[in-house]
Design an enzyme around this catalytic site. Structure first.
Site, PDB file in Angstrom:
ATOM      1  N   LEU A   1      20.989  39.946  55.673  1.00  0.00           N
ATOM      2  CA  LEU A   1      20.194  38.866  55.363  1.00  0.00           C
ATOM      3  C   LEU A   1      19.856  37.991  56.845  1.00  0.00           C
ATOM      4  O   LEU A   1      19.001  37.235  56.690  1.00  0.00           O
ATOM      5  CB  LEU A   1      20.871  37.912  54.466  1.00  0.00           C
ATOM      6  CG  LEU A   1      20.969  38.691  52.992  1.00  0.00           C
ATOM      7  CD1 LEU A   1      21.961  37.839  52.102  1.00  0.00           C
ATOM      8  CD2 LEU A   1      19.813  38.952  52.712  1.00  0.00           C
ATOM      9  N   ASP A   2      20.841  38.071  57.555  1.00  0.00           N
ATOM     10  CA  ASP A   2      20.627  37.448  58.984  1.00  0.00           C
ATOM     11  C   ASP A   2      20.360  38.469  60.163  1.00  0.00           C
ATOM     12  O   ASP A   2      20.993  38.875  60.936  1.00  0.00           O
ATOM     13  CB  ASP A   2      21.542  36.793  59.347  1.00  0.00           C
ATOM     14  CG  ASP A   2      21.530  35.466  60.418  1.00  0.00           C
ATOM     15  OD1 ASP A   2      20.348  35.515  60.765  1.00  0.00           O
ATOM     16  OD2 ASP A   2      22.257  34.880  61.080  1.00  0.00           O
ATOM     17  N   PHE A   3      18.982  38.820  60.064  1.00  0.00           N
ATOM     18  CA  PHE A   3      18.795  39.984  60.837  1.00  0.00           C
ATOM     19  C   PHE A   3      18.044  39.555  61.941  1.00  0.00           C
ATOM     20  O   PHE A   3      16.865  39.364  62.114  1.00  0.00           O
ATOM     21  CB  PHE A   3      17.745  40.943  60.003  1.00  0.00           C
ATOM     22  CG  PHE A   3      17.501  42.454  60.717  1.00  0.00           C
ATOM     23  CD1 PHE A   3      18.033  43.402  59.955  1.00  0.00           C
ATOM     24  CD2 PHE A   3      16.990  42.557  62.126  1.00  0.00           C
ATOM     25  CE1 PHE A   3      17.714  44.974  60.527  1.00  0.00           C
ATOM     26  CE2 PHE A   3      16.772  43.860  62.596  1.00  0.00           C
ATOM     27  CZ  PHE A   3      17.238  44.974  61.856  1.00  0.00           C
TER      28      PHE A   3
ATOM     29  N   GLN B   1      22.748  38.937  66.094  1.00  0.00           N
ATOM     30  CA  GLN B   1      23.772  39.768  65.543  1.00  0.00           C
ATOM     31  C   GLN B   1      24.150  41.047  65.923  1.00  0.00           C
ATOM     32  O   GLN B   1      24.800  41.777  65.486  1.00  0.00           O
ATOM     33  CB  GLN B   1      23.282  39.887  63.849  1.00  0.00           C
ATOM     34  CG  GLN B   1      22.863  38.599  63.102  1.00  0.00           C
ATOM     35  CD  GLN B   1      24.216  37.599  62.840  1.00  0.00           C
ATOM     36  OE1 GLN B   1      25.034  37.791  63.374  1.00  0.00           O
ATOM     37  NE2 GLN B   1      24.037  37.085  61.913  1.00  0.00           N
TER      38      GLN B   1
END
Length: 286
Positions: free
Chosen positions: A69-71, A75
């Site tokens: 979801l936090d691509f 990350q």
């Protein structure tokens, strides 16, 4: 191979620090996009290739299709030239539920998509397609076309455009993984780079090296000189002819991870020294 390797962990429960889990993982370098754009195209291609492997794993993991979801670049880290994801806190295996196609709306800053709603009441391949489009907008669109070999640019443009088109997402993933993977085969499109015929003549000096006479070029594997990778001598001649300051080049016995040979390009050949591991080519002037 796609995620951070866990070497160990320690669970601690005390009055001062309750429910604390400490993990020991492999060491990686933070991903800085500006620094990546200053590296060679081969290194950036390797990162994109490792990202393709990650996309494939996430789409076919033992838990099912996983979406990040936090691509975003923050990350990920670089470990031995490979891209690995470090933060799985925002990973999800739940495909969005729906009653109609309008419930399967994906919104991005530059583009929106509506996916079909399956008879089971789930948005079809939403996790996989979200990952793919984020990889396209954060990585592929910057790292693949930039300073790529001229013979590969039409193919790379096709791949980048297809990655942003969800109707061709599986074709694109296979295209990048299979067509661009470096191969020892002589027919590999990666190694068969088109080379222009050169009119310039070069004198071959075996077992010789030019220690000085450096100039800077971009992108280079050496920050104080012009060190590039080539497929063969013809490509080295083409590169030297393209730089007005280049008067000679030196073939080394070093290769990149794809098997391409590293070559020093020089602006003069006044001082040549013996070196059994190198071959020097000097431009012949009238």
């Amino acid at each position: 191979l796609c995620c951070f390797q866990l070497y160990g962990y320690c669970y601690q429960d005390s009055n001062d620090i309750p429910d604390t889990l400490t993990t020991i993982t492999e060491l990686g370098s933070p991903l800085e996009m500006i620094q990546l754009l200053q590296t060679s195209w081969e290194d950036r291609f390797r990162i994109c290739l490792s990202l393709v492997r990650l996309l494939h794993y996430l789409a076919h993991s033992p838990l099912g299709s996983v979406t990040l979801l936090d691509f975003r670049p923050r990350q990920f880290v670089i470990v031995d030239g490979e891209l690995k994801v470090t933060d799985l806190d925002d990973a999800s295996v739940e495909e969005s539920s729906c009653t109609s196609n309008s419930d399967c709306f994906m919104e991005f800053p530059a583009r929106n998509f509506t996916l079909p709603c399956s008879v089971e009441g789930r948005c079809q391949s939403m996790n996989e397609k979200r990952n793919l489009y984020n990889a396209y907008r954060f990585f592929f669109t910057y790292l693949l076309p930039h300073s790529a070999p001229s013979s590969l640019r039409p193919l790379l443009d096709k791949i980048v455009n297809a990655t942003g088109n969800h109707n061709k997402h599986m074709i694109c993933t296979e295209y990048l993984a299979l067509e661009l993977s470096p191969s020892p085969s002589a027919n590999s499109e990666f190694t068969q780079k088109c080379v222009k015929s050169a009119n310039t003549q070069y004198r071959r000096v075996p077992e010789a090296f030019i220690p000085d006479e450096n100039y800077r070029c971009w992108p280079s594997y050496h920050h104080k000189g012009c060190l590039l990778s080539v497929f063969d001598v013809n490509e080295a001649i083409e590169i030297c002819d393209s730089y007005s300051q280049c008067k000679a080049f030196v073939l080394t016995n070093q290769t990149t991870w794809t098997g391409r040979q590293l070559v020093f390009f020089k602006m003069a050949s006044n001082h040549i020294v013996p070196d059994p591991d190198k071959i020097t080519y000097v431009k012949v002037t009238d």
